[in-house]
Design a protein around this motif. Structure first.
Motif, PDB file in Angstrom:
ATOM      1  N   ARG A 188       6.100 -49.532 -74.948  1.00  0.00           N
ATOM      2  CA  ARG A 188       6.252 -50.820 -75.624  1.00  0.00           C
ATOM      3  C   ARG A 188       4.999 -51.151 -76.436  1.00  0.00           C
ATOM      4  NH1 ARG A 188       4.722 -55.123 -73.107  1.00  0.00           N
ATOM      5  NH2 ARG A 188       5.264 -57.255 -73.698  1.00  0.00           N
ATOM      6  N   PHE A 189       3.833 -50.855 -75.852  1.00  0.00           N
ATOM      7  CA  PHE A 189       2.572 -51.105 -76.551  1.00  0.00           C
ATOM      8  C   PHE A 189       2.465 -50.226 -77.796  1.00  0.00           C
ATOM      9  CE2 PHE A 189      -2.016 -50.748 -77.292  1.00  0.00           C
ATOM     10  CZ  PHE A 189      -2.410 -52.068 -77.190  1.00  0.00           C
ATOM     11  N   LYS A 190       2.820 -48.964 -77.651  1.00  0.00           N
ATOM     12  CA  LYS A 190       2.754 -48.038 -78.798  1.00  0.00           C
ATOM     13  C   LYS A 190       3.706 -48.468 -79.910  1.00  0.00           C
ATOM     14  CE  LYS A 190       1.283 -43.701 -76.607  1.00  0.00           C
ATOM     15  NZ  LYS A 190       1.755 -42.393 -76.101  1.00  0.00           N
ATOM     16  N   LYS A 191       4.840 -48.986 -79.501  1.00  0.00           N
ATOM     17  CA  LYS A 191       5.808 -49.459 -80.489  1.00  0.00           C
ATOM     18  C   LYS A 191       5.214 -50.635 -81.281  1.00  0.00           C
ATOM     19  CE  LYS A 191      10.584 -50.897 -80.814  1.00  0.00           C
ATOM     20  NZ  LYS A 191      11.626 -51.647 -80.132  1.00  0.00           N
ATOM     21  N   MET A 192       4.502 -51.515 -80.555  1.00  0.00           N
ATOM     22  CA  MET A 192       3.873 -52.664 -81.211  1.00  0.00           C
ATOM     23  C   MET A 192       2.813 -52.201 -82.213  1.00  0.00           C
ATOM     24  SD  MET A 192       0.789 -54.392 -81.277  1.00  0.00           S
ATOM     25  CE  MET A 192      -0.019 -54.014 -79.720  1.00  0.00           C
ATOM     26  N   THR A 193       1.909 -51.317 -81.784  1.00  0.00           N
ATOM     27  CA  THR A 193       0.833 -50.885 -82.700  1.00  0.00           C
ATOM     28  C   THR A 193       1.422 -50.132 -83.893  1.00  0.00           C
ATOM     29  OG1 THR A 193       0.440 -48.940 -81.278  1.00  0.00           O
ATOM     30  CG2 THR A 193      -1.025 -50.830 -80.992  1.00  0.00           C
TER      31      THR A 193
ATOM     32  N   ASN B 103       0.533 -58.810 -76.078  1.00  0.00           N
ATOM     33  CA  ASN B 103      -0.019 -57.894 -77.092  1.00  0.00           C
ATOM     34  C   ASN B 103       0.021 -58.475 -78.503  1.00  0.00           C
ATOM     35  OD1 ASN B 103       2.679 -57.635 -77.878  1.00  0.00           O
ATOM     36  ND2 ASN B 103       2.960 -55.635 -76.920  1.00  0.00           N
ATOM     37  N   LEU B 104       0.178 -59.779 -78.558  1.00  0.00           N
ATOM     38  CA  LEU B 104       0.304 -60.442 -79.856  1.00  0.00           C
ATOM     39  C   LEU B 104      -0.972 -60.362 -80.687  1.00  0.00           C
ATOM     40  CD1 LEU B 104       1.957 -62.261 -81.773  1.00  0.00           C
ATOM     41  CD2 LEU B 104       1.001 -64.227 -80.562  1.00  0.00           C
ATOM     42  N   ALA B 105      -2.114 -60.576 -80.045  1.00  0.00           N
ATOM     43  CA  ALA B 105      -3.370 -60.598 -80.799  1.00  0.00           C
ATOM     44  C   ALA B 105      -3.585 -59.265 -81.509  1.00  0.00           C
ATOM     45  CB  ALA B 105      -4.539 -60.894 -79.862  1.00  0.00           C
ATOM     46  N   GLU B 106      -3.343 -58.172 -80.804  1.00  0.00           N
ATOM     47  CA  GLU B 106      -3.522 -56.858 -81.411  1.00  0.00           C
ATOM     48  C   GLU B 106      -2.598 -56.698 -82.616  1.00  0.00           C
ATOM     49  OE1 GLU B 106      -3.244 -57.645 -78.193  1.00  0.00           O
ATOM     50  OE2 GLU B 106      -3.758 -55.968 -76.869  1.00  0.00           O
ATOM     51  N   SER B 107      -1.352 -57.123 -82.443  1.00  0.00           N
ATOM     52  CA  SER B 107      -0.381 -57.022 -83.538  1.00  0.00           C
ATOM     53  C   SER B 107      -0.851 -57.820 -84.756  1.00  0.00           C
ATOM     54  CB  SER B 107       0.979 -57.537 -83.061  1.00  0.00           C
ATOM     55  OG  SER B 107       1.918 -57.539 -84.112  1.00  0.00           O
TER      56      SER B 107
END
Lengths: 337, 337
Positions: free
Chosen positions: A8-13, A140-144
């Protein structure tokens, strides 16, 4: 890592970085058309994550940049705002009342509006001239946001003749997904220990400076206060010695969110003081991370993305150790006010 | 009034107002010479009392204004600062380390420097191009600063073709000494009761907005934290609903420092919420004061001076009720850091 979905994190980045070309096209169109200034407009976490962008502009660019809280902006009759302003909004939900109203306000007055949202079809997305969407959630919004806003801001500077290193910067930015995961991993055991140790701590002082100030303010208010109901004081390192220092005792928790930028000596000064008085000082410092693909001069920018991803580990372990779900609210969006 | 020296207060207000002609001369010289922007530079209370001036400029003037914390300013390589900048500093002691260093920094780079101090012959006074002195102490410094800074800022706007009401405004400003004393008196019994009731309250949330935000931040940090060692969270009314609201319980002390400006609806929104949840809401609102010599449209500016003078009554009664002298420090200026 505890309660963490790598895919899920990889999908976001990947999703955030995939917006780059569209974002650059937007920046190029705006630069070509010309603009007078930039307004970062948001509320809570969304404005907090724009303070670093304003700081980056102030310290690197002649572009005028204002950061205003949405509902105050609507009332204040800001004399620098006008049809030649570029207004940037973010809202994960896409329906934050104040932000949507402000975007409408700006658009109606002829300004250029840019919206970053997690989902198309939402009110903010429907209003803005330019919209960039990437699915993200609170954790993980801030990273996005930063992975999308960096190309926007740095490209505008580049177009203004101020950031010739742009292409190299972007190449390095594209290596961040892997570095973020490693940073998260490096934090895991420390975060677990912090949460176990501090599960009953009723109050934390959080200190930050420079590029890191916005995220310091954000972590205190939007995570510890909102999601864990823990009292906090967030204070700028340069202000710490003018009041808040008097509160520090042997058992006072002080959390230092270290910056890698030019204001780092301000953090050192706070560290030197608080470690003399308190036994409960926590230092989170991206400088300890190995970032083989990042040039020294770009580390300070990447640091805010890394910090957010490291802090998320603390949040998730606080949730566990305190048995207090990060999603529970007493009031927010649960009652009318 | 408890522990209050009327003559000393009158001397302070008269001294501040007596500077007016010199301040106007300074403003006129600066306007005639031309300038690019204004930098308000300070730390702690001194920068907090300049945020309202930046707000006034943003909402009334095309003049660009920056408010920067002194020690951060020194490190950040601010791209809008230059020899055409007008830099304003205040320091009661005249020797605040960071402020003196910043004034020196600005002067060396050719900027115009203006210093407000309580005493001539101090380091800040010796550096600045223009110096205005008026004896004030911690308990009446804010009033002294605003009575001097208003003629400076409003005259610069006037010279910029933006504040045609200047002469009338100044005439009304000159009636403030008497109004301030009356405001203080009107607060006396409420302040006494507040202090007695809250003498053991370990934590307060302070909320402000617009022109009043800087003084809200200041009262939390420079008085309650520094002088009374009480934990606080100061939060902007427009931000309150994005985190801090979750901390409010039936017995949580929330102090609302009401503004009379256009952002007042933001305060109403907080009031409507917190009075539903907490039984410990304190509202301090200058709107309740009769100000027969002040025009309706100028009340919002005078309100910040009045608020400071009313809050001083709370401070002095906290000192009494808590048996904690306002001058006692654990660390500030007592150890090296």
């Amino acid at each position: 890592m505890y309660n963490f979905d790598v895919e899920r994190f990889k999908k976001m980045t990947a999703g955030a970085l995939a917006q780059r070309e569209n974002i650059e096209k937007c920046a190029d169109e705006i630069s070509k058309k010309g603009f007078k200034n930039i307004f970062f407009i948001g509320v809570g976490g969304s404005i907090a994550h724009m303070y670093p962008l304003q700081y980056i502009l102030k310290t690197n660019s002649k572009i005028e940049a204002y950061a205003e809280i949405a509902s105050e902006f609507m009332l204040m009759n800001h004399q620098h705002f006008g049809p030649d302003s570029v207004c940037i909004f973010t809202s994960r939900s896409g329906d934050t009342k104040e932000t949507v109203a402000a975007a409408k306000f700006c658009k109606e007055r002829g300004a250029t509006t840019i919206g970053l949202v997690a989902k198309l079809g939402t009110p903010l997305a429907n209003i803005c001239d330019y919209v960039f969407d990437n699915f993200a959630e609170d954790d993980n919004l801030a990273e996005s946001l930063y992975l999308q806003q960096f190309p926007l801001i740095f490209r505008l500077m580049h177009n203004n003749g101020e950031f010739p290193e742009y292409d190299r910067f972007i190449k390095e930015l594209e290596t961040m997904p892997e570095l973020l995961l490693k940073a998260k991993e490096s934090m895991e055991e420390r975060a677990r220990a912090f949460a176990d140790h501090h599960k009953d701590t009723p109050y934390h002082i959080l200190v930050g400076s420079g590029i890191m100030w916005g995220d310091t303010y954000n972590y205190a208010m939007c995570i510890l206060e909102e999601m864990q109901w823990i009292r906090t004081k967030s204070i700028h390192a340069a202000e710490f010695f003018h009041g808040t220092l008097e509160l520090v005792e042997e058992d006072t928790s002080v959390i230092l969110l270290y910056t890698e930028d030019e204001t780092r000596p301000l953090m050192d000064r706070v560290k030197n003081f608080v470690t003399k008085i308190s036994k409960e000082v926590t230092i989170i410092d991206t400088k300890e991370l190995e970032l083989p693909t990042i040039s020294k001069e770009f580390r300070k920018y990447m640091a805010i993305i890394l910090m957010n991803t490291m802090l998320e580990r603390i949040s998730i372990h606080l949730e566990r150790a305190r048995n207090h779900p990060l999603t529970t609210r007493r009031y927010y969006r649960k009652m009318e006010y």
